[in-house]
Design a protein around this motif. Sequence first.
Motif, PDB file in Angstrom:
ATOM      1  N   SER A  88      36.138  36.803 -11.554  1.00 49.64           N
ATOM      2  CA  SER A  88      35.608  35.444 -11.595  1.00 49.64           C
ATOM      3  C   SER A  88      35.604  34.868 -13.009  1.00 49.64           C
ATOM      4  CB  SER A  88      34.196  35.424 -11.019  1.00 49.64           C
ATOM      5  OG  SER A  88      33.691  34.108 -11.020  1.00 49.64           O
ATOM      6  N   THR A  89      35.372  33.558 -13.080  1.00 46.84           N
ATOM      7  CA  THR A  89      35.431  32.818 -14.346  1.00 46.84           C
ATOM      8  C   THR A  89      34.070  32.670 -15.023  1.00 46.84           C
ATOM      9  OG1 THR A  89      35.107  30.737 -13.156  1.00 46.84           O
ATOM     10  CG2 THR A  89      37.376  31.441 -13.526  1.00 46.84           C
ATOM     11  N   ASN A  90      32.990  32.840 -14.297  1.00 45.72           N
ATOM     12  CA  ASN A  90      31.660  32.484 -14.789  1.00 45.72           C
ATOM     13  C   ASN A  90      30.725  33.662 -14.975  1.00 45.72           C
ATOM     14  OD1 ASN A  90      32.686  29.871 -13.832  1.00 45.72           O
ATOM     15  ND2 ASN A  90      30.614  29.168 -14.256  1.00 45.72           N
ATOM     16  N   ASP A  91      31.181  34.843 -14.701  1.00 45.46           N
ATOM     17  CA  ASP A  91      30.222  35.910 -14.479  1.00 45.46           C
ATOM     18  C   ASP A  91      29.821  36.665 -15.737  1.00 45.46           C
ATOM     19  OD1 ASP A  91      30.399  35.124 -11.881  1.00 45.46           O
ATOM     20  OD2 ASP A  91      31.843  36.648 -11.344  1.00 45.46           O
ATOM     21  N   MET A 143      30.064  39.383 -11.647  1.00 49.69           N
ATOM     22  CA  MET A 143      29.075  38.626 -10.885  1.00 49.69           C
ATOM     23  C   MET A 143      28.060  38.074 -11.871  1.00 49.69           C
ATOM     24  SD  MET A 143      27.930  41.794 -11.487  1.00 49.69           S
ATOM     25  CE  MET A 143      27.089  41.150 -12.822  1.00 49.69           C
ATOM     26  N   LEU A 144      26.936  37.576 -11.397  1.00 47.22           N
ATOM     27  CA  LEU A 144      25.832  37.231 -12.284  1.00 47.22           C
ATOM     28  C   LEU A 144      24.709  38.237 -12.082  1.00 47.22           C
ATOM     29  CD1 LEU A 144      25.563  33.340 -11.947  1.00 47.22           C
ATOM     30  CD2 LEU A 144      26.483  34.635 -13.876  1.00 47.22           C
ATOM     31  N   ALA A 145      24.216  38.798 -13.155  1.00 47.59           N
ATOM     32  CA  ALA A 145      23.069  39.708 -13.086  1.00 47.59           C
ATOM     33  C   ALA A 145      22.144  39.408 -14.254  1.00 47.59           C
ATOM     34  CB  ALA A 145      23.517  41.163 -13.126  1.00 47.59           C
ATOM     35  N   PHE A 146      20.878  39.218 -13.948  1.00 51.70           N
ATOM     36  CA  PHE A 146      19.863  38.946 -14.957  1.00 51.70           C
ATOM     37  C   PHE A 146      18.842  40.074 -14.931  1.00 51.70           C
ATOM     38  CE2 PHE A 146      21.058  34.540 -13.426  1.00 51.70           C
ATOM     39  CZ  PHE A 146      22.019  34.361 -14.416  1.00 51.70           C
ATOM     40  N   LEU A 203       9.476  36.276 -27.465  1.00 53.70           N
ATOM     41  CA  LEU A 203      10.892  36.302 -27.780  1.00 53.70           C
ATOM     42  C   LEU A 203      11.453  37.691 -27.492  1.00 53.70           C
ATOM     43  CD1 LEU A 203      13.141  34.492 -28.961  1.00 53.70           C
ATOM     44  CD2 LEU A 203      12.576  35.445 -31.215  1.00 53.70           C
ATOM     45  N   CYS A 204      12.636  37.741 -26.914  1.00 47.99           N
ATOM     46  CA  CYS A 204      13.218  39.003 -26.455  1.00 47.99           C
ATOM     47  C   CYS A 204      14.435  39.416 -27.276  1.00 47.99           C
ATOM     48  CB  CYS A 204      13.690  38.877 -25.006  1.00 47.99           C
ATOM     49  SG  CYS A 204      12.425  38.411 -23.828  1.00 47.99           S
ATOM     50  N   THR A 205      14.624  40.713 -27.387  1.00 49.40           N
ATOM     51  CA  THR A 205      15.925  41.239 -27.774  1.00 49.40           C
ATOM     52  C   THR A 205      16.857  41.007 -26.589  1.00 49.40           C
ATOM     53  OG1 THR A 205      14.883  42.950 -29.120  1.00 49.40           O
ATOM     54  CG2 THR A 205      17.187  43.294 -28.511  1.00 49.40           C
ATOM     55  N   ALA A 206      18.070  40.548 -26.855  1.00 45.70           N
ATOM     56  CA  ALA A 206      18.966  40.173 -25.761  1.00 45.70           C
ATOM     57  C   ALA A 206      20.366  40.719 -25.981  1.00 45.70           C
ATOM     58  CB  ALA A 206      19.024  38.653 -25.626  1.00 45.70           C
ATOM     59  N   ALA A 207      21.017  41.072 -24.866  1.00 44.90           N
ATOM     60  CA  ALA A 207      22.404  41.538 -24.911  1.00 44.90           C
ATOM     61  C   ALA A 207      23.090  41.110 -23.629  1.00 44.90           C
ATOM     62  CB  ALA A 207      22.468  43.054 -25.073  1.00 44.90           C
ATOM     63  N   ALA A 208      24.398  40.905 -23.696  1.00 41.59           N
ATOM     64  CA  ALA A 208      25.131  40.438 -22.518  1.00 41.59           C
ATOM     65  C   ALA A 208      26.564  40.944 -22.521  1.00 41.59           C
ATOM     66  CB  ALA A 208      25.123  38.908 -22.472  1.00 41.59           C
ATOM     67  N   THR A 209      27.166  40.967 -21.350  1.00 42.57           N
ATOM     68  CA  THR A 209      28.598  41.198 -21.207  1.00 42.57           C
ATOM     69  C   THR A 209      29.155  40.057 -20.359  1.00 42.57           C
ATOM     70  OG1 THR A 209      28.230  42.569 -19.252  1.00 42.57           O
ATOM     71  CG2 THR A 209      28.426  43.706 -21.365  1.00 42.57           C
ATOM     72  N   TYR A 210      30.435  39.771 -20.547  1.00 41.38           N
ATOM     73  CA  TYR A 210      31.017  38.569 -19.953  1.00 41.38           C
ATOM     74  C   TYR A 210      32.333  38.867 -19.235  1.00 41.38           C
ATOM     75  CZ  TYR A 210      27.905  36.661 -23.537  1.00 41.38           C
ATOM     76  OH  TYR A 210      26.827  36.393 -24.339  1.00 41.38           O
ATOM     77  N   THR A 211      32.703  37.970 -18.332  1.00 46.00           N
ATOM     78  CA  THR A 211      33.968  38.106 -17.632  1.00 46.00           C
ATOM     79  C   THR A 211      35.135  38.182 -18.622  1.00 46.00           C
ATOM     80  OG1 THR A 211      35.427  37.135 -15.979  1.00 46.00           O
ATOM     81  CG2 THR A 211      34.279  35.599 -17.402  1.00 46.00           C
ATOM     82  N   THR A 267      27.128  29.029 -11.210  1.00 47.32           N
ATOM     83  CA  THR A 267      28.004  29.682 -10.248  1.00 47.32           C
ATOM     84  C   THR A 267      28.265  28.734  -9.089  1.00 47.32           C
ATOM     85  OG1 THR A 267      28.300  31.641  -8.858  1.00 47.32           O
ATOM     86  CG2 THR A 267      26.068  30.785  -9.017  1.00 47.32           C
ATOM     87  N   GLY A 268      29.456  28.808  -8.532  1.00 48.07           N
ATOM     88  CA  GLY A 268      29.806  27.918  -7.433  1.00 48.07           C
ATOM     89  C   GLY A 268      31.265  27.518  -7.494  1.00 48.07           C
ATOM     90  N   VAL A 269      31.559  26.320  -7.037  1.00 49.88           N
ATOM     91  CA  VAL A 269      32.944  25.843  -6.964  1.00 49.88           C
ATOM     92  C   VAL A 269      33.460  25.496  -8.359  1.00 49.88           C
ATOM     93  CG1 VAL A 269      34.505  24.150  -5.939  1.00 49.88           C
ATOM     94  CG2 VAL A 269      32.498  24.931  -4.668  1.00 49.88           C
ATOM     95  N   ILE A 270      34.710  25.902  -8.635  1.00 56.33           N
ATOM     96  CA  ILE A 270      35.364  25.629  -9.915  1.00 56.33           C
ATOM     97  C   ILE A 270      36.010  24.252  -9.901  1.00 56.33           C
ATOM     98  CG2 ILE A 270      37.272  26.356 -11.417  1.00 56.33           C
ATOM     99  CD1 ILE A 270      36.761  29.223 -10.398  1.00 56.33           C
ATOM    100  N   GLY A 271      35.954  23.558 -11.045  1.00 63.28           N
ATOM    101  CA  GLY A 271      36.700  22.316 -11.223  1.00 63.28           C
ATOM    102  C   GLY A 271      36.108  21.097 -10.555  1.00 63.28           C
TER     103      GLY A 271
END
Length: 404
Positions: free
Chosen positions: A225-228, A188-191, A40-48, A113-117
């Motif tokens: 972007s909407t998903n990043d 963007m997406l970054a992991f 199990l990991c410590t996790a953190a994120a930022t969003y669009t 990620t990809g086409v919206i809607g």
Amino acid sequence: MKDILGGVCAPIGFSANGIHAGMRKNKSKKDLSLIVSEELCTAAATYTQNKVKGAPLTVTKQHLKNGRARAIICNSGNANTCNSNGIELANEVCALTAKELGLKEDDIIVASTGVIGQPMSIDPFKDHMKELVKGLNVDGSHDACYGIMTTDTQPKEYAVEFKLGNTKCHIGAIAKGSGMIHPNMATMLAFVTSDVAISKECLEAMVHEVVDDTFNMVSVDGDTSTNDMLCVLSNGMAQNNKIVLKDQSYNIMKDALYHICEQLSRGIAKDGEGATKLLTCNVKNAKTLQDAKIVAKSVITSTLFKAAMFGRDANWGRILCAIGYSDADLDINKVSVTLASSAGDIHVCEKGMGVIFDEDKALKVLSEDEIDINIDLNDGMWDATAWGCDLTYDYVKINGEYRT
């Protein structure tokens, strides 16, 4: 600190895989990726910051409230955005992933990620989850990287090794991003994966500090972007003394994370849709850090300047124009500008005024694929860097035919 191979699998305890599951019509392109930690990991994120957000971001935010996660699943080809059943789909993806891995659903980070809607089916996930999990391996970072790409022409994959005391530690990353990229994290997406032991509070602070100076300083086309998002998983398997304060170990890890994120940022800008040149805008001697950042981002987002760089035209007036309409506090009569590349440099502006320069030399300088725009505001002590790319005919072609 040294660069190493392995991407997201470089840190101890991580495996990954990427396959074609049928979400993209081209069967030669991977479209589903998975990254898993043994612990199990410590996790953190930022969003669009776009008000329209993909359903996976909503689910991931909920899962990361406890600051813990163990796996990341991401598909390309369909953004799962603006779908009436988007949240339901994202939750079902997490449930399928968790069941196959023997994990809890809220330990899964989900991204798309990809086409919206566009309508999205759960069937590709159901039909290929066993294959995806079965193929997990410690050399799987490259496959996972390809699985998250859309219009990217090059994979973005990096890893570093560094020491905390006498303990070897690692950070690895993959990212996608080529178009619909503009400062406002995420872009963007970054992991990102790491084997460092670190507290939730320290990791969250570090991620936001680093992102603000790297990914938030990238722009390809002015569209956020909407998903990043960017997310970091750190499993502690390096067995270092746990980082719980902003001490020397914190700063060492932060430097390593910055290095990774800077490389990813440059890679995303250089691989901008249709781009032929990486543009790096270095601003120095601003009154404040915010002023330096505003100027740097204003220049690399200028459509007219980006077009001039494509045409190898040393039209420095477009740089001054972008500086002038920014909200930065500055004295334009103190500004100097130099354009530089591996072919040399040309000084084009001094104290806000043009200077005579050799147009033939300028053409050679601007014919290289990496151009530096060096701006001295001569008004303080703060510096900043932003990354962008030129604007080409192909950008319009790619985006004019994106759905078809």
